[in-house]
Design an enzyme around this catalytic site. Structure first.
Site, PDB file in Angstrom:
ATOM      1  N   GLU A  43       5.206 -10.809 -19.071  1.00 22.83           N
ATOM      2  CA  GLU A  43       5.819  -9.909 -18.037  1.00 22.83           C
ATOM      3  C   GLU A  43       7.380 -10.668 -17.912  1.00 22.83           C
ATOM      4  OE1 GLU A  43       2.767 -10.394 -17.271  1.00 22.83           O
ATOM      5  OE2 GLU A  43       2.138  -8.339 -17.613  1.00 22.83           O
ATOM      6  N   HIS A 112      -5.352  -4.679  -8.667  1.00 19.66           N
ATOM      7  CA  HIS A 112      -4.742  -3.493  -9.324  1.00 19.66           C
ATOM      8  C   HIS A 112      -4.283  -2.177  -8.278  1.00 19.66           C
ATOM      9  CE1 HIS A 112      -6.637  -5.874 -12.428  1.00 19.66           C
ATOM     10  NE2 HIS A 112      -5.851  -5.128 -13.366  1.00 19.66           N
TER      11      HIS A 112
END
Lengths: 307, 396
Positions: A43, A112
């Site tokens: 990322e 998440h």
């Protein structure tokens, strides 16, 4: 992407897989592997790569598979994306869009189910928007791509399955404008993203009980559309903020401060802010439900506010 | 003129020197900076290669180029030393990372590429900015935080940028510029530009995870990226052998080819960069490790002597100084006289002093500049009070 050849997408599994939430489905077959780039799981680096490409004039859209993963790219977003236009004295603009789903889903676990709009709100130089319906998702996405500023577009995991009839012709929404969902007279309810649906559900109950709430979907999280909000406060004199963000240092906290600072004279009661609890999202279904604001709590809060 | 063309190696030139000097001085004034007949020089140290074939040690150059090297390196050296004095006089504040000793890397790289190729580096960026065409006034004004600076005084020592010359900065966070550099290469591949990007980083940054992530992506997609490790052997105060298990930075790309270059030899740097550009356009990324040295400490707040001995510093200065090398080469090839070179240095000194004087006269930025360039104009932000007449803050 059809209109402008400089627009490209990059992210994990956006190409051949079609996106983990199918947002970019079909784009790779249409535009090729370079314009819809499947990145490795890095990322920090691919966000940095997107920013570097944006410095030369490309208009990349970086997808974070989940907004929580973008924490790994925070350095690039904060130091390079937000600040380069300023520190270069205006030489570079970064027309990048960083988007991805966030929010509490269906028992996805703590890492998440992060609500971290507030983590990015202090970064100078970026704009943040949160979409909530298919109509405004399309309009805001187009506006974000056309904007010369870096824009972070927050989507929500549970809203991807919504279906709505949207106009065939081209439309672009304004990034800095809030949406009036339901005009009313008694109380201003400010909300965004998924909480809008909880609020509308609560609004039905409230109408039956004789209240007339004005519901505004603020959409623009940075900067706030204080014009629309201000006019509403001037009318109703009571404000309730319903959000999914964390309580401490959340978007609601900033909004409360902004409204107090600018519209204090128009308020008849202190601003009430309902936000999600300051806890990591638990796995158990019942606990997860209590982490976020439920319609029942909204109804109670309005009743309290309007006493 | 025929005699200087024949002088293709230092030893032959030494034999011919007395004759050449005698003839030249009596016949006509040798033009020192416009001769473009090619001269071949051998680099003093061979290249070491990893997964590729090292380029040849013979470099082609011209008298004009060599004298130009001398002049620009002298300018960079002088500018950095002047910045040192300005910092001690408290006209430059904050962080100031000086590049003296490493000039050959900036110069050699410029000689091998065009302005269409991009360079991005970390915070030791003053000389690279000058190499890319920045003026001394912009450098000193930015260092002193004045309006005439390259970033209007809002960037500072670590944030020099020059978009029209392909210089993308100027970054403070160690290693964060490497993914940006890969992004520049990605854009070049996307637009099919036939140009390359050089992402410079130091031996300290070579241990960052972002570097390896970026290398993986660059190699995966064959991006025209050249990663240049400016190995000055110290990451602030930590020597390379104390920070890296494998200080052979040119090999750490593993599947990415690498080349180790003597970074104090401007011609070797030029040769390596030319080779790297050809390689990157055809085969994808390559790592160049420049073996170089900085005389100053890491920054102005670092004396530079707590982690290395003064003998080491003066040793390198005597044996490997890049400017002295070019001076010796120019003199041995009889491209200029000792006096002419000294005159160049005097000229350069005056240029730097003039630029500083001019920069000192430039005003500080206007207070309204605090809010400019936060967002791009046209997508401005206006925060209103209860009605539109009461504007609280306008961010243009």
């Amino acid at each position: 992407m059809e209109r402008d050849p400089l627009v490209c997408v990059m992210g994990e599994d956006v190409g051949h897989y079609g996106g983990s939430y199918k947002v970019t489905k079909g784009l790779a077959t249409k535009y090729g592997d370079l314009r819809v780039l499947d990145t490795p799981i890095a990322e920090n680096s691919f966000t940095g790569m997107g920013i570097g490409a944006a410095m030369t004039g490309l208009r990349p859209i970086v997808e974070g598979m989940n907004m929580g993963f973008l924490l790994l790219a925070y350095n690039q977003i904060s130091n390079n994306c937000g600040m380069l236009h300023y520190t270069s004295g205006g030489q570079f603009k970064i027309p990048i869009v960083i988007r991805g789903p966030g929010g509490v889903g269906r028992q996805l676990g703590a890492e998440h189910s992060q609500r971290l709009e507030s983590y990015f709100q202090s970064i100078p130089g970026i704009q943040m928007v949160a979409c909530s319906t298919p109509y405004n998702a399309k309009g805001l996405m187009k506006a974000a791509i056309r904007s010369d500023n870096p824009v972070i577009l927050f989507e929500h995991v549970l809203l991807y399955n919504l279906k709505e009839r949207i106009p065939d012709e081209e439309y672009v929404l304004s990034l800095e404008e809030a949406e009036m969902v339901r005009p009313g007279e008694h109380v201003t309810i400010l909300t965004y993203s998924r909480m809008r649906y909880h609020v509308m559900q609560a609004a039905k109950t409230l109408v039956n009980k004789g209240y007339d709430p004005e519901v505004i979907d603020i959409r623009s999280l940075k900067p706030f559309d204080l014009y629309t909000i201000g006019n509403s406060v001037k009318k109703t004199h009571r404000v309730l903020i319903v959000e999914e963000c964390m309580r401490t240092g959340g978007i609601g906290a900033s909004l409360t401060a902004a409204i107090n600072e600018n519209f204090h004279d128009y308020l008849d009661a202190p601003i009430v802010c309902l936000s999600s609890q300051d806890v990591p999202t638990p796995y158990a279904g019942t606990l997860e439900e209590w982490t976020v604001v439920q319609p029942g709590q909204i109804v109670t809060a309005v009743e309290q506010l309007c006493k | 003129m025929a005699l200087s063309r024949a002088a293709s190696s230092p030893s032959r030139a030494a034999l011919l020197k007395p004759l050449a000097a005698a003839i030249s001085s009596s016949l006509f004034r040798r033009p020192i900076s416009t001769d473009t007949t090619p001269i071949t020089v051998e680099t003093s140290v061979p290249f070491t290669a990893h997964r590729c074939e090292a380029p040849s040690r013979t470099v082609e150059t011209t008298a004009e180029e060599l004298v130009g090297f001398f002049r620009t390196m002298a300018l960079m050296r002088r500018a950095e030393i002047a910045a040192d004095s300005l910092y001690k006089a408290k006209l430059i504040r904050g962080f100031c990372h000086l590049y003296d000793g490493q000039e050959a890397v900036a110069i050699g790289m410029e000689a091998a590429i065009t302005k269409k190729d991009c360079i991005i580096t970390a915070y030791r960026d003053h000389c690279i900015y000058l190499g890319r065409g920045g003026t001394l006034l912009e450098v000193f004004a930015e260092l002193m935080g004045r309006q005439a600076g390259c970033s209007k005084g809002k960037g500072g020592s670590m944030h020099f940028y020059k978009k029209d010359a392909g210089f993308y900065g100027g970054h403070g966070i160690v290693g964060a510029q490497i993914p940006l550099g890969i992004g520049l290469a990605f854009a070049q591949k996307y637009k099919k530009d036939e140009s390359v990007s050089f992402a410079l980083y130091g031996d300290g940054a070579a241990n960052q995870g972002q570097l390896f992530e970026a290398l993986n992506m660059a190699a995966l997609w064959d991006l025209p990226a050249i990663l240049v490790c400016e190995n000055n052997h110290y990451g602030m105060g930590t020597a390379e052998w104390r920070a890296a298990k494998s200080p052979a930075y040119y090999k750490r790309g593993d599947y990415v080819p690498g080349l180790k270059v003597d970074g104090m030899d401007a011609l070797a740097v030029k040769q390596a960069c030319k080779f790297a550009k050809e390689h990157a356009l055809k085969n994808g990324p390559i790592i160049l490790e420049m073996d170089t040295y900085r005389y100053h400490g890491h920054s102005m707040s670092d004396p530079g002597s707590t982690y290395r001995t003064r003998d080491e510093i003066s040793g390198v200065r005597q044996e490997r100084d890049p400017i002295e090398r070019i001076r010796k080469l120019v003199l041995s090839l009889d491209l200029a006289t000792e006096k002419e070179l000294k005159d160049i240095e005097k000229e350069v000194r005056k240029e730097v002093d003039d630029a500083i004087a001019q920069a000192k006269e430039s005003p500080m930025p206007d207070p309204s500049e605090l809010f400019t360039n936060v967002y791009v104009k046209g997508y401005g932000v206006e925060s209103f009070g209860a009605d539109r007449k009461e504007v609280r803050a306008v961010l243009p």
